[in-house]
Design an enzyme around this catalytic site. Structure first.
Site, PDB file in Angstrom:
ATOM      1  N   CYS A   1       0.846  -1.200   0.000  1.00 33.79           N
ATOM      2  CA  CYS A   1       0.000   0.000   0.000  1.00 33.79           C
ATOM      3  C   CYS A   1       0.881   1.248   0.000  1.00 33.79           C
ATOM      4  O   CYS A   1       0.825   2.050  -0.912  1.00 33.79           O
ATOM      5  CB  CYS A   1      -0.936  -0.021   1.201  1.00 33.79           C
ATOM      6  SG  CYS A   1      -2.164  -1.343   1.121  1.00 33.79           S
TER       7      CYS A   1
ATOM      8  N   SER B   1      -3.038   3.247  -1.684  1.00 32.61           N
ATOM      9  CA  SER B   1      -4.343   2.982  -1.089  1.00 32.61           C
ATOM     10  C   SER B   1      -4.245   3.112   0.417  1.00 32.61           C
ATOM     11  O   SER B   1      -3.245   2.700   1.009  1.00 32.61           O
ATOM     12  CB  SER B   1      -4.796   1.562  -1.474  1.00 32.61           C
ATOM     13  OG  SER B   1      -6.001   1.215  -0.830  1.00 32.61           O
TER      14      SER B   1
ATOM     15  N   SER C   1     -10.727  -5.017   7.361  1.00 36.04           N
ATOM     16  CA  SER C   1     -11.082  -5.795   6.174  1.00 36.04           C
ATOM     17  C   SER C   1      -9.850  -6.503   5.633  1.00 36.04           C
ATOM     18  O   SER C   1      -8.859  -5.850   5.296  1.00 36.04           O
ATOM     19  CB  SER C   1     -11.666  -4.879   5.093  1.00 36.04           C
ATOM     20  OG  SER C   1     -12.869  -4.283   5.543  1.00 36.04           O
TER      21      SER C   1
END
Length: 283
Positions: free
Chosen positions: A160, A181, A282
């Site tokens: 990320c 992200s 998540s």
């Protein structure tokens, strides 16, 4: 804290709902966020509108700098951040490159310390940068990147926060970190701590002064099951003043970071915060 809260409010007010295929959840999303951290004046960007923890984030960073590829090694440092992605990610569990329990594959630190070359050799990106900076060299390519599309299938997760560029102006070291992200409620606090600590550590082991860290995020999002907590609980809270990060001055080299450094070598002073908020994670 103001820039963090500003980003959170921007997502709540102006974000667009996007379906995330990997998690099966919707994300309220904005594109392009620029955050700045004054490392030279030790304005440590630890979130104060909820209880936050810095040692796990720094432990993860140290694991990256050491080139770890196993969740067990990260646990020994003091963080469980790779337990889920290495052991609960169905796609990775069925991947033929997975070597067994806790294996992360060729992600993050492996790329930074052991980037595979076509001739069978490896590149230690981090050591090259440390050596250059220690000698006062900035070739405008003092870059450590974990983003290797040719080996994505060999790891449990694409990076990320994927690239760190160091810039030397005189004897002051600056850092620009790029992130593709960001799970803002859960991940951004970790990422902020890591960007700050990375510049502070690199300046310390190369004998330079720390300057500014610039944190660039492309896709900043809040998952649908996090939105109510962010909008109704965290955002209405008033932030406290920024704390300071104290790093053991005996840490003087990359070898020190690779061998004896533990989380006892880091301390935060002056941290005040609101109550904890348990945001869903998540995988």
């Amino acid at each position: 804290m103001k820039q963090y809260l500003g980003l959170c409010q921007r997502i709540v007010d102006k974000g667009i709902w996007i379906e995330n295929q990997r998690t099966g959840k919707r994300c309220l999303t904005v594109i392009n966020a620029d955050l700045e951290y004054d490392v030279g004046n030790n304005q440590f960007p630890m979130i104060t509108t909820r209880k936050s923890f810095y040692k796990s984030a720094i432990a993860e960073l140290i694991g990256y700098l050491r080139g770890y590829d196993n969740a067990a090694d990260f646990r020994k440092l003091g963080t469980k951040t790779w337990d889920a992605n290495s052991n609960l990610n169905n796609a990775w569990l069925n991947n033929p490159y997975r070597k067994g329990e806790d294996d992360m594959g060729r992600v993050y630190g492996i790329q930074g310390r052991s980037w595979a070359k076509p001739d069978g050799g490896f590149i230690d990106q981090l050591k090259k940068v440390v050596d250059d900076l220690s000698n006062g060299i900035d070739d405008r390519g003092e870059i450590v990147t974990f983003y290797n599309p040719g080996e994505f299938e060999m790891g449990c997760l694409r990076p990320c926060m994927h690239t760190h560029t160091f810039s030397l102006l005189g004897d002051t070291l600056h850092l620009t970190s790029y992130q593709r992200s960001c799970d803002v409620p859960l991940g951004l606090n970790f990422n902020q701590v890591q960007v700050f600590a990375l510049l502070a550590l690199m300046a310390q082991i190369t004998g330079k002064k720390a300057g500014m860290a610039y944190h660039k995020i492309v896709n900043a999002h809040i998952y649908e099951d996090q939105l109510a907590l962010m909008r109704d609980v965290q955002l209405p809270r008033l932030p406290f003043a920024s704390p300071q990060l104290k790093i053991n001055p005996k840490i003087k080299s990359l070898q020190d970071l690779e061998t004896w450094v533990t989380m006892d070598d880091f301390e935060v002073e002056g941290y005040q915060c609101h109550d904890a908020i348990k945001y869903p994670f998540s995988v």
